[in-house]
Scaffold this active site. Structure first.
Site, short mmCIF file in Angstrom:
data_model
loop_
_atom_site.label_atom_id
_atom_site.label_comp_id
_atom_site.label_asym_id
_atom_site.label_seq_id
_atom_site.Cartn_x
_atom_site.Cartn_y
_atom_site.Cartn_z
N SER A 154 5.64 1.74 70.38
CA SER A 154 5.02 3.05 70.59
C SER A 154 4.20 3.40 69.37
CB SER A 154 6.08 4.10 70.88
OG SER A 154 6.93 4.18 69.77
N GLU A 160 -9.69 6.18 71.64
CA GLU A 160 -9.48 6.30 73.09
C GLU A 160 -8.67 7.56 73.37
OE1 GLU A 160 -7.02 2.93 73.96
OE2 GLU A 160 -8.37 1.65 72.81
N LYS A 216 -5.41 9.48 74.76
CA LYS A 216 -4.02 9.10 74.96
C LYS A 216 -3.62 9.60 76.34
CE LYS A 216 0.49 9.00 72.72
NZ LYS A 216 1.33 9.29 73.88
N ASP A 222 -1.70 10.58 79.60
CA ASP A 222 -0.36 11.12 79.77
C ASP A 222 0.24 10.60 81.08
OD1 ASP A 222 1.86 12.53 79.17
OD2 ASP A 222 1.02 14.51 79.53
N GLU A 247 -1.93 2.25 81.19
CA GLU A 247 -1.18 3.42 81.63
C GLU A 247 -1.39 3.66 83.12
OE1 GLU A 247 0.33 4.76 78.94
OE2 GLU A 247 0.75 6.87 79.36
N TYR A 306 -5.49 -0.33 78.19
CA TYR A 306 -5.82 0.05 76.82
C TYR A 306 -5.49 -1.01 75.77
CZ TYR A 306 -0.94 1.79 76.80
OH TYR A 306 0.40 1.90 76.92
N LYS A 357 -2.28 14.14 68.34
CA LYS A 357 -1.93 14.96 69.50
C LYS A 357 -2.72 16.26 69.57
CE LYS A 357 2.05 13.39 71.12
NZ LYS A 357 2.92 13.67 71.97
N CYS A 383 7.28 50.46 96.71
CA CYS A 383 6.15 50.12 95.85
C CYS A 383 6.32 50.75 94.46
CB CYS A 383 4.86 50.62 96.50
SG CYS A 383 3.42 50.45 95.44
N CYS A 386 3.43 53.63 94.09
CA CYS A 386 3.37 54.87 94.87
C CYS A 386 4.67 55.20 95.58
CB CYS A 386 2.23 54.81 95.87
SG CYS A 386 2.55 53.70 97.25
N CYS A 400 2.61 46.71 100.14
CA CYS A 400 2.89 48.14 100.08
C CYS A 400 2.27 48.77 101.32
CB CYS A 400 2.26 48.71 98.82
SG CYS A 400 2.08 50.50 98.89
N CYS A 412 -1.62 54.82 97.50
CA CYS A 412 -1.20 53.98 96.39
C CYS A 412 -2.30 53.87 95.34
CB CYS A 412 -0.84 52.61 96.93
SG CYS A 412 -0.17 51.53 95.67
S1 IVH Z 1 -1.71 1.74 72.49
C1 IVH Z 1 1.14 -0.78 69.93
N1 IVH Z 1 -3.41 3.30 73.70
O1 IVH Z 1 1.29 6.05 74.29
C2 IVH Z 1 0.54 0.43 70.49
N2 IVH Z 1 -1.12 3.73 74.00
O2 IVH Z 1 3.35 6.23 72.02
C3 IVH Z 1 0.54 0.42 71.96
N3 IVH Z 1 -0.66 5.59 75.51
O3 IVH Z 1 3.73 3.87 75.39
C4 IVH Z 1 0.02 1.64 72.57
N4 IVH Z 1 -2.72 6.08 75.96
O4 IVH Z 1 2.20 4.83 77.12
C5 IVH Z 1 -2.12 3.04 73.47
N5 IVH Z 1 -5.05 4.58 74.76
C6 IVH Z 1 -3.76 4.30 74.52
C7 IVH Z 1 -2.72 5.04 75.11
C8 IVH Z 1 -1.42 4.73 74.80
C9 IVH Z 1 -1.47 6.38 76.20
C10 IVH Z 1 0.81 5.73 75.53
C11 IVH Z 1 1.51 4.48 75.96
C12 IVH Z 1 2.49 4.17 74.88
C13 IVH Z 1 2.54 5.44 74.11
C14 IVH Z 1 2.74 5.16 72.65
#
Ligand code: IVH
Length: 779
Positions: free
Chosen positions: A81, A112, A114, A116, A172, A224, A313, A407, A410, A425, A431
């Protein structure tokens, strides 16, 4: 135990529980932001007190455990992560570390969004998709190949010629916002549970044990990173690897960029941040990766995350707060909306203190209780929403929301029609919340038709206190209008009057006063329409006017009488009844009558009423269970009158010749005192109504039966419609052209050829005065 030790213990236990709910059950208990906060707190304690670091701490692993039911897959390249950054300083520090470790003056980064959603690894052999897995704990995930095959934009076979013998792609899986909204609408229609957000919907869909279910859910995959590639030359940079993935047929976001230095990163962060609300999918940040793969290798990894990448973030779109109360608001049209009063919470970039809960059912469906800790979501510019209660934090003293019966503005009673989600009402005319809309409607062209009194002035009359109730219109004075206009103009920044404008204003006010006074006697149908009774338009107004004849009879009519009239169904009858029994509305009608408002065309009730309100029909419209039209006839033959039915002794009741289930239901109904009172009142009303109506065979006794009239020119006080209504009510007919069959021509100012023709044919010509005499005395 020391304080930090105690806290670390608590945090670990809490985080473990949340992680299990999130990863294994797909049922998160708290928003991500809360999880991240607790996680950060634990990391900090462990940093300061390394002796407290336990091998089983959630900071030492990447995700949750795989769920039973899917085959486990070991990731050859672990799915790690990313470290999180929240501030500009964090980013400057990240860039400095990279520069220092690499010993370079500046670093190039691939940037890029991130996404969700949820991380997925896809494995290809000789160009074919052979296996796909979730991230799981980062080392072992779940085999969801069958489900992933249903995701439309995952290539089952790679495109192009120079294909790798082995390829492992990371990316993702997510659900687009519009697909999410449509899915939730379908869930709602099917009475299924709603998904909290697109990510949970995507997670729930991907982890279906039945791939056919997944296929029905619109998922997307965005690549990604490239985890492994054999048989083709490895690209030199991350951005090239994404480009390569795109040529093989993967979706790679257009939002990616290549920038240099901390400034480049922060510029990208801002740019994407501004577009965040408009993106087709949710993102919770952006990701920065050192672009050159050689440099990535040099930077390497720390325990759970790469040193060459970081997630920056955005403010959370979901937060937790307290639901302090649920109050109701009254809309301009009387709709009663429950509103959540929240302990102020910063979410999605704004402080949220209130959120609409839409209606009573929504509160029930979400199971929200006053005093709950709730999840509040504000994605982009979308209005904030209370998503769900955090059940594990619910205390014993939470309160259930009860829809008020009166109400809050009124005090009129609140009505919720059967099959309707919205409660309303019933005091539209009094009213405060609805007053403006009600008066605007009342004065409208097709209602009382007060010419020249537009919305802006009506609103100002109310705002400045000249008109509080509809009847106040009729006591307005010239000075009131002029003063109101001056104040409204001043408020709206319209320049002060010249002498010339002053004269125009006075003329305007005079015209309005005239228009108000001229509006006092509309046909009954329009007066009824003007009252703004729900479901009552001009045509229902006409039915009521035709059959019942006067405002007085309409006002006093019991529900069952409305229901027997043609084209008036149960819902409309109910709405009429609810309107006229509301004491506030009664007062308004009395005020109008006192102000001199009356219908121009009142007449006796229709002679045909006797058939409509015959005993069997009335019995059938009382709403007694099992008493069908046929059974009602059977009952009518035995009881003779409504009062007789009310007065039956239990023994007499039991002796009625009716099927058992009808008897039972009738006995039950009659056992309620208010029902007895209702039928007695109904009986009295019908007797009065019928006594006022001419008997059917005396129809010929109407003063103008079979007489044909032609109207021409402008009469001094009656409009064309009003004169027609009066003639018809007296049994006469109105025709458009004069012939030998015409009995009377009623002529006013500027009468033309019709008058000439009448004189040629020797037909009696009347003025308005003459018509009025005829109407009362007969032809
Ligand atoms: S790269 C070694 N790129 O974020 C790094 N992760 O906290 C591998 N995620 O589990 C992750 N967008 O689900 C990467 N453009 C992006 C991403 C991304 C979303 C998520 C992914 C990962 C989590 C890491």
């Amino acid at each position: 135990m020391t304080r930090p030790e105690q806290r670390a213990f608590e945090l670990r236990e809490q985080l473990e529980r949340y992680a299990y709910a999130y990863y294994v059950l797909d049922a998160p208990e708290v928003p991500d932001a809360e999880y991240d906060r607790l996680f950060g707190e634990l990391e900090a304690i462990e940093r300061e007190h390394p002796e407290l670091l336990a091998p089983d701490s959630p900071t030492q692993r990447v995700g949750g455990a795989p769920r039973e039911g899917f085959v486990q897959v070991t990731h050859k390249v672990p799915m790690l992560s990313l470290g999180n950054a929240f501030t500009d300083e964090d980013i400057v520090a990240f860039d400095r570390r990279c520069r220092e470790t690499l010993d370079v003056a500046s670093v190039e980064y691939a940037t890029e969004p991130k996404f969700d959603g949820l991380a997925i690894s896809l494995h290809y052999e000789n160009g074919y998709f052979v296996q796909g897995a979730t991230r799981g704990d980062g080392f072992t995930g779940e085999d969801v190949t069958a489900n992933l095959r249903t995701v439309g934009n995952i290539p089952l076979r790679l495109r192009g010629k120079d294909l790798p013998s082995v390829l492992e792609v990371r990316g993702e899986v997510l659900m687009l916002r519009r697909d999410f909204n449509a899915l939730n609408e379908r869930q709602l229609a099917a009475g299924e549970k709603l998904f909290v957000n697109p990510r949970n919907a995507a997670a729930g869909s991907l982890r279906q044990l039945d791939p056919r279910m997944t296929a029905k859910r619109p998922l997307r995959f965005f690549a990604y990173s490239l985890a492994q590639v054999d048989g083709v030359p490895m690209p030199a940079t991350h951005s090239e690897s994404l480009a390569m993935l795109a040529t093989w047929g993967f979706s790679v976001t257009d939002l990616r960029a290549v920038v240099r230095g901390a400034d480049g990163l922060l510029g990208y962060y801002r740019e994407v941040g501004e577009r965040r609300a408009l993106l087709p999918f949710d993102i919770d940040g952006v990701v920065y990766k050192v672009n050159a793969l050689a440099q990535q290798a040099e930077l390497g990894f720390v325990s759970r995350a790469p040193r060459f990448a970081v997630a920056h973030k955005y403010p959370a779109q979901e937060e937790m707060t307290e639901l302090l109360d649920i109050e109701v608001q009254v809309g301009r049209t009387g709709a009663i909306t429950p509103v959540a009063r929240l302990k102020p919470v910063f979410v999605g970039g704004v402080t949220v203190t209130n959120a609409t809960l839409h209606n009573e059912d929504e509160v029930r469906r979400k199971d929200l209780r006053i005093g709950d800790t709730v999840i509040v979501r504000r994605a982009g510019d979308v209005i904030p929403e209370v998503v769900a209660p955090v059940l594990e934090r619910r205390s014993a003293d939470v309160r259930t929301f009860v829809m008020p019966t009166q109400c809050p503005v009124c005090g009129s009673h609140i009505v919720r029609e059967e099959g309707e989600a919205v409660a309303r009402c019933s005091g539209g005319l009094v009213c405060g919340a609805q007053r403006k809309a009600a008066i605007i409607h009342f004065a409208g062209r097709r209602m009382m038709d007060i010419d020249g009194l537009g919305e802006r002035y009506i609103e100002s009359l109310v705002d400045f206190g000249y008109v509080n109730r509809i009847a106040d219109l009729y006591s307005l004075k010239l000075e009131d209008l002029l003063e109101m206009k001056r104040r409204a103009d001043e408020r709206d920044g319209i320049t002060p009057e010249t002498v010339q404008q002053g004269k125009i204003a006075t003329k305007w006010a005079e015209n309005i006063i005239d228009a108000i006074s001229a509006s006092k006697h509309p046909p009954l149908a329009r007066l009824l329409f003007a009252l703004g009774i729900r479901h009552v338009g001009e045509s229902t107004g006409k039915t009521l006017a035709d059959w019942l004849g006067s405002l007085e009879f309409v006002r006093r009519a019991p529900r069952a009488v409305f229901a027997v009239l043609p084209d008036i169904g149960g819902v409309v009858a109910e709405s009429l009844y609810e309107f006229f029994i509301e004491p506030n509305n009664e007062r308004v009608l009395d005020e109008l009558v006192r102000a001199g408002v009356s219908a121009s065309d009142e007449h006796a009730p229709s002679a045909k009423l006797a058939q409509r309100i015959a005993l069997p029909e009335l019995l059938a419209s009382l709403g007694i269970a099992k008493l069908t039209a046929t059974r009602a006839q059977q009952l009518a033959a035995q009881v003779k009158s409504l009062t007789a039915l009310a007065d039956l002794t239990p023994i007499e009741r039991a002796a009625l010749d009716l099927p058992a289930e009808v008897s039972t239901s009738l006995a039950e109904w009659l056992s309620h005192e208010q029902n007895i009172a209702q039928i007695k009142a109904l009986d009295r009303y019908c007797a009065t109504l019928l006594a006022a109506a001419p008997s059917q065979d005396s129809d010929a006794a109407l003063p103008l039966t079979d007489k044909t009239f032609v109207l021409t020119g402008t009469l001094p006080t009656l409009s064309r419609d009003e004169a027609t209504a009066l003639i018809e009510a007296a049994g006469g007919k109105v025709s458009g052209s004069v012939s030998k069959k015409t009995h009377y021509v009623v002529a006013g100012a500027e009468a033309g050829s019709k008058l000439e023709k009448a004189q040629q044919l020797g037909i009696t010509v009347l003025d308005e005065e003459g018509l009025r005499t005829l109407l009362t005395q007969g032809g």
